[in-house]
Every structure is written in C-alpha cells, then in structure tokens.
Design a protein around this motif. Structure first.
Motif, PDB file in Angstrom:
ATOM      1  N   MET A  50       0.936  -1.647   0.237  1.00 57.01           N
ATOM      2  CA  MET A  50      -0.335  -0.077  -0.340  1.00 57.01           C
ATOM      3  C   MET A  50       0.982   0.885  -0.228  1.00 57.01           C
ATOM      4  SD  MET A  50      -2.339   1.530   3.503  1.00 57.01           S
ATOM      5  CE  MET A  50      -2.039   0.144   4.202  1.00 57.01           C
ATOM      6  N   THR A  51       0.605   2.405  -0.857  1.00 56.95           N
ATOM      7  CA  THR A  51       1.203   3.691  -1.046  1.00 56.95           C
ATOM      8  C   THR A  51       0.481   4.900  -0.235  1.00 56.95           C
ATOM      9  OG1 THR A  51       1.924   3.025  -3.733  1.00 56.95           O
ATOM     10  CG2 THR A  51       1.879   5.229  -2.353  1.00 56.95           C
ATOM     11  N   ILE A  52       1.832   5.099   0.546  1.00 60.26           N
ATOM     12  CA  ILE A  52       1.210   6.064   1.386  1.00 60.26           C
ATOM     13  C   ILE A  52       0.806   7.567   0.701  1.00 60.26           C
ATOM     14  CG2 ILE A  52       2.668   6.754   2.368  1.00 60.26           C
ATOM     15  CD1 ILE A  52      -0.114   6.511   4.686  1.00 60.26           C
ATOM     16  N   THR A  53      -0.579   8.150   0.949  1.00 57.43           N
ATOM     17  CA  THR A  53      -1.005   9.642   0.743  1.00 57.43           C
ATOM     18  C   THR A  53      -0.811  10.111   1.467  1.00 57.43           C
ATOM     19  OG1 THR A  53      -3.311   9.471   0.280  1.00 57.43           O
ATOM     20  CG2 THR A  53      -1.556   8.362  -1.367  1.00 57.43           C
ATOM     21  N   LEU A  54      -0.849  11.829   1.289  1.00 55.36           N
ATOM     22  CA  LEU A  54      -1.338  12.807   2.305  1.00 55.36           C
ATOM     23  C   LEU A  54      -2.997  12.623   2.371  1.00 55.36           C
ATOM     24  CD1 LEU A  54      -0.614  15.050   3.347  1.00 55.36           C
ATOM     25  CD2 LEU A  54      -1.229  16.040   1.584  1.00 55.36           C
ATOM     26  N   GLU A  55      -3.250  12.072   1.844  1.00 50.83           N
ATOM     27  CA  GLU A  55      -4.844  11.989   2.103  1.00 50.83           C
ATOM     28  C   GLU A  55      -5.024  10.719   2.796  1.00 50.83           C
ATOM     29  OE1 GLU A  55      -7.791  13.810   1.985  1.00 50.83           O
ATOM     30  OE2 GLU A  55      -7.054  15.878   0.674  1.00 50.83           O
ATOM     31  N   LYS A  56      -4.550   9.734   2.637  1.00 54.21           N
ATOM     32  CA  LYS A  56      -4.773   8.469   3.651  1.00 54.21           C
ATOM     33  C   LYS A  56      -3.963   8.986   4.454  1.00 54.21           C
ATOM     34  CE  LYS A  56      -4.529   4.054   4.386  1.00 54.21           C
ATOM     35  NZ  LYS A  56      -5.374   3.837   5.774  1.00 54.21           N
ATOM     36  N   MET A  57      -3.165   9.824   4.868  1.00 51.40           N
ATOM     37  CA  MET A  57      -2.215  10.480   6.668  1.00 51.40           C
ATOM     38  C   MET A  57      -3.783  10.807   7.036  1.00 51.40           C
ATOM     39  SD  MET A  57       1.679  11.581   5.300  1.00 51.40           S
ATOM     40  CE  MET A  57       1.664  11.333   7.233  1.00 51.40           C
ATOM     41  N   PHE A  88       3.702  19.183  13.908  1.00 51.75           N
ATOM     42  CA  PHE A  88       2.819  17.972  13.875  1.00 51.75           C
ATOM     43  C   PHE A  88       1.196  18.833  13.463  1.00 51.75           C
ATOM     44  CE2 PHE A  88       4.401  17.279  17.758  1.00 51.75           C
ATOM     45  CZ  PHE A  88       3.986  15.997  18.063  1.00 51.75           C
ATOM     46  N   THR A  89       1.083  18.665  11.844  1.00 51.55           N
ATOM     47  CA  THR A  89       1.032  19.187  10.592  1.00 51.55           C
ATOM     48  C   THR A  89       1.116  17.922   9.988  1.00 51.55           C
ATOM     49  OG1 THR A  89       2.591  20.601   9.459  1.00 51.55           O
ATOM     50  CG2 THR A  89       1.235  21.644  11.332  1.00 51.55           C
ATOM     51  N   LEU A  90      -0.485  17.893   9.157  1.00 55.88           N
ATOM     52  CA  LEU A  90       0.191  17.345   7.979  1.00 55.88           C
ATOM     53  C   LEU A  90       0.933  17.543   7.012  1.00 55.88           C
ATOM     54  CD1 LEU A  90      -3.469  16.089   7.772  1.00 55.88           C
ATOM     55  CD2 LEU A  90      -2.033  14.347   8.605  1.00 55.88           C
ATOM     56  N   ASN A  91       1.221  19.157   5.909  1.00 55.40           N
ATOM     57  CA  ASN A  91       1.392  19.017   5.035  1.00 55.40           C
ATOM     58  C   ASN A  91       3.326  18.763   6.243  1.00 55.40           C
ATOM     59  OD1 ASN A  91      -0.105  19.836   3.415  1.00 55.40           O
ATOM     60  ND2 ASN A  91       0.233  21.593   4.207  1.00 55.40           N
ATOM     61  N   GLY A  92       3.262  19.351   7.536  1.00 56.06           N
ATOM     62  CA  GLY A  92       4.868  18.706   8.109  1.00 56.06           C
ATOM     63  C   GLY A  92       5.089  17.504   7.309  1.00 56.06           C
ATOM     64  N   TRP A  93       4.632  16.680   8.312  1.00 60.67           N
ATOM     65  CA  TRP A  93       4.710  14.881   8.029  1.00 60.67           C
ATOM     66  C   TRP A  93       4.919  14.993   6.851  1.00 60.67           C
ATOM     67  CZ3 TRP A  93       0.735  12.967  11.614  1.00 60.67           C
ATOM     68  CH2 TRP A  93       0.699  13.473  12.954  1.00 60.67           C
ATOM     69  N   TRP A  94       4.306  15.007   5.386  1.00 58.37           N
ATOM     70  CA  TRP A  94       4.121  15.185   4.283  1.00 58.37           C
ATOM     71  C   TRP A  94       5.800  15.805   3.544  1.00 58.37           C
ATOM     72  CZ3 TRP A  94       2.697  11.657   1.884  1.00 58.37           C
ATOM     73  CH2 TRP A  94       2.718  10.807   0.657  1.00 58.37           C
ATOM     74  N   ARG A  95       6.072  16.390   4.182  1.00 56.94           N
ATOM     75  CA  ARG A  95       7.129  17.850   3.271  1.00 56.94           C
ATOM     76  C   ARG A  95       8.253  15.934   3.971  1.00 56.94           C
ATOM     77  NH1 ARG A  95       4.776  21.996   5.105  1.00 56.94           N
ATOM     78  NH2 ARG A  95       5.818  21.992   6.539  1.00 56.94           N
ATOM     79  N   ALA A  96       8.043  15.683   5.254  1.00 59.49           N
ATOM     80  CA  ALA A  96       9.878  14.951   5.909  1.00 59.49           C
ATOM     81  C   ALA A  96       9.490  13.077   5.607  1.00 59.49           C
ATOM     82  CB  ALA A  96       9.374  14.848   7.160  1.00 59.49           C
ATOM     83  N   GLY A 147       5.897   1.479   3.920  1.00 60.23           N
ATOM     84  CA  GLY A 147       6.591   1.986   3.556  1.00 60.23           C
ATOM     85  C   GLY A 147       6.776   3.110   3.788  1.00 60.23           C
ATOM     86  N   VAL A 148       6.543   4.027   4.747  1.00 58.96           N
ATOM     87  CA  VAL A 148       7.116   5.216   5.786  1.00 58.96           C
ATOM     88  C   VAL A 148       8.840   5.379   5.818  1.00 58.96           C
ATOM     89  CG1 VAL A 148       6.574   6.843   6.772  1.00 58.96           C
ATOM     90  CG2 VAL A 148       4.816   6.375   4.162  1.00 58.96           C
ATOM     91  N   ASP A 149       9.441   5.508   5.825  1.00 61.40           N
ATOM     92  CA  ASP A 149      10.782   5.085   6.873  1.00 61.40           C
ATOM     93  C   ASP A 149      11.289   6.493   7.687  1.00 61.40           C
ATOM     94  OD1 ASP A 149      13.061   4.085   7.740  1.00 61.40           O
ATOM     95  OD2 ASP A 149      14.321   4.976   6.385  1.00 61.40           O
ATOM     96  N   LEU A 150      10.190   6.584   7.995  1.00 63.89           N
ATOM     97  CA  LEU A 150      10.767   7.851   9.212  1.00 63.89           C
ATOM     98  C   LEU A 150      10.521   7.355  10.795  1.00 63.89           C
ATOM     99  CD1 LEU A 150       8.426  11.164   7.446  1.00 63.89           C
ATOM    100  CD2 LEU A 150      11.107  10.463   7.688  1.00 63.89           C
ATOM    101  N   ASP A 151      10.657   7.757  11.688  1.00 62.07           N
ATOM    102  CA  ASP A 151      10.722   7.470  12.919  1.00 62.07           C
ATOM    103  C   ASP A 151       9.933   8.620  14.275  1.00 62.07           C
ATOM    104  OD1 ASP A 151      12.143   9.305  14.102  1.00 62.07           O
ATOM    105  OD2 ASP A 151      14.219   7.979  13.819  1.00 62.07           O
ATOM    106  N   ALA A 189      11.100  14.923   1.467  1.00 61.69           N
ATOM    107  CA  ALA A 189      12.341  14.577   1.655  1.00 61.69           C
ATOM    108  C   ALA A 189      13.375  13.125   1.861  1.00 61.69           C
ATOM    109  CB  ALA A 189      12.488  15.158   3.055  1.00 61.69           C
ATOM    110  N   LYS A 190      12.759  12.347   2.683  1.00 58.90           N
ATOM    111  CA  LYS A 190      13.456  10.936   3.175  1.00 58.90           C
ATOM    112  C   LYS A 190      13.264  10.908   1.452  1.00 58.90           C
ATOM    113  CE  LYS A 190      14.426   8.254   6.416  1.00 58.90           C
ATOM    114  NZ  LYS A 190      14.995   8.980   7.358  1.00 58.90           N
ATOM    115  N   ARG A 191      12.024  10.664   0.682  1.00 62.41           N
ATOM    116  CA  ARG A 191      12.070  10.138  -0.939  1.00 62.41           C
ATOM    117  C   ARG A 191      13.022  10.008  -1.539  1.00 62.41           C
ATOM    118  NH1 ARG A 191       5.615   9.512  -1.031  1.00 62.41           N
ATOM    119  NH2 ARG A 191       5.152   7.843   0.041  1.00 62.41           N
ATOM    120  N   ALA A 192      13.049  11.392  -1.487  1.00 65.66           N
ATOM    121  CA  ALA A 192      13.956  12.227  -2.365  1.00 65.66           C
ATOM    122  C   ALA A 192      15.252  11.744  -2.141  1.00 65.66           C
ATOM    123  CB  ALA A 192      13.882  13.522  -2.728  1.00 65.66           C
ATOM    124  N   ASN A 193      15.794  11.602  -1.018  1.00 58.04           N
ATOM    125  CA  ASN A 193      17.501  11.343  -0.576  1.00 58.04           C
ATOM    126  C   ASN A 193      17.699  10.272  -0.718  1.00 58.04           C
ATOM    127  OD1 ASN A 193      18.097  13.827  -0.189  1.00 58.04           O
ATOM    128  ND2 ASN A 193      17.605  13.493   1.902  1.00 58.04           N
TER     129      ASN A 193
END
Length: 78
Positions: free
Chosen positions: A1-8, A62-70, A50-54, A73-77
């Motif tokens: 399953m792929t995570i999306t901002l809407e799913k979050m 503590f915002t959805l946009n903040g989490w999505w940016r993280a 598949g989200v690799d954040l701790d 960024a992790k995916r880009a790297n």
C-alpha cells in the motif's frame, strides 16, 4: 500500500474520531487531540506501508503538511 497525504489525513481523522474534512493540512494535530501514543500507532501503521520515518521525525512538526514534507524529503534522498 502506498501512503498518500489524503490517506494520512484519513488515518489521523479515524484515530481522533473526526471527519477528515475537518482536519486542515496545516492544523496542529496535537491541538485536535492527537497524543504521542496515537502518533506511535499511526507511525507503526505507516511504516508497514513503507514510510521510513521514526517518531522523532514526526514529532518535529505536528501538521500533515510537515509530515508529508518529511516523507517527500526522505524519498528524494533515497
């Protein structure tokens, strides 16, 4: 399953018993009732998707946009 901002947003809404449409992408989720235990449960669910954040990375903002940016960024790297 792929995570999306809407799913979050839907997952957060379900865990704090709100309608997803009531949660803005820049709302402080702690102010809406998300506590650290619920956040840990969400993180475990998202890690399975598949989200690799701790916890520390999610706790920085503590915002959805903040989490999505993280996540982006992790995916880009990767």
């Amino acid at each position: 399953m792929t995570i999306t901002l809407e799913k979050m947003r839907a997952d957060v809404a379900a865990i704090i018993h709100e309608d997803p449409s009531e949660i803005g992408f820049d709302d402080n989720l702690m102010d809406l009732g998300l506590d650290s235990m619920r956040l840990m449960n969400l993180i475990l669910t998202w890690q399975e998707a598949g989200v690799d954040l701790d916890f520390g990375e999610f706790a920085e903002e503590f915002t959805l946009n903040g989490w999505w940016r993280a996540i982006e960024a992790k995916r880009a790297n990767a």
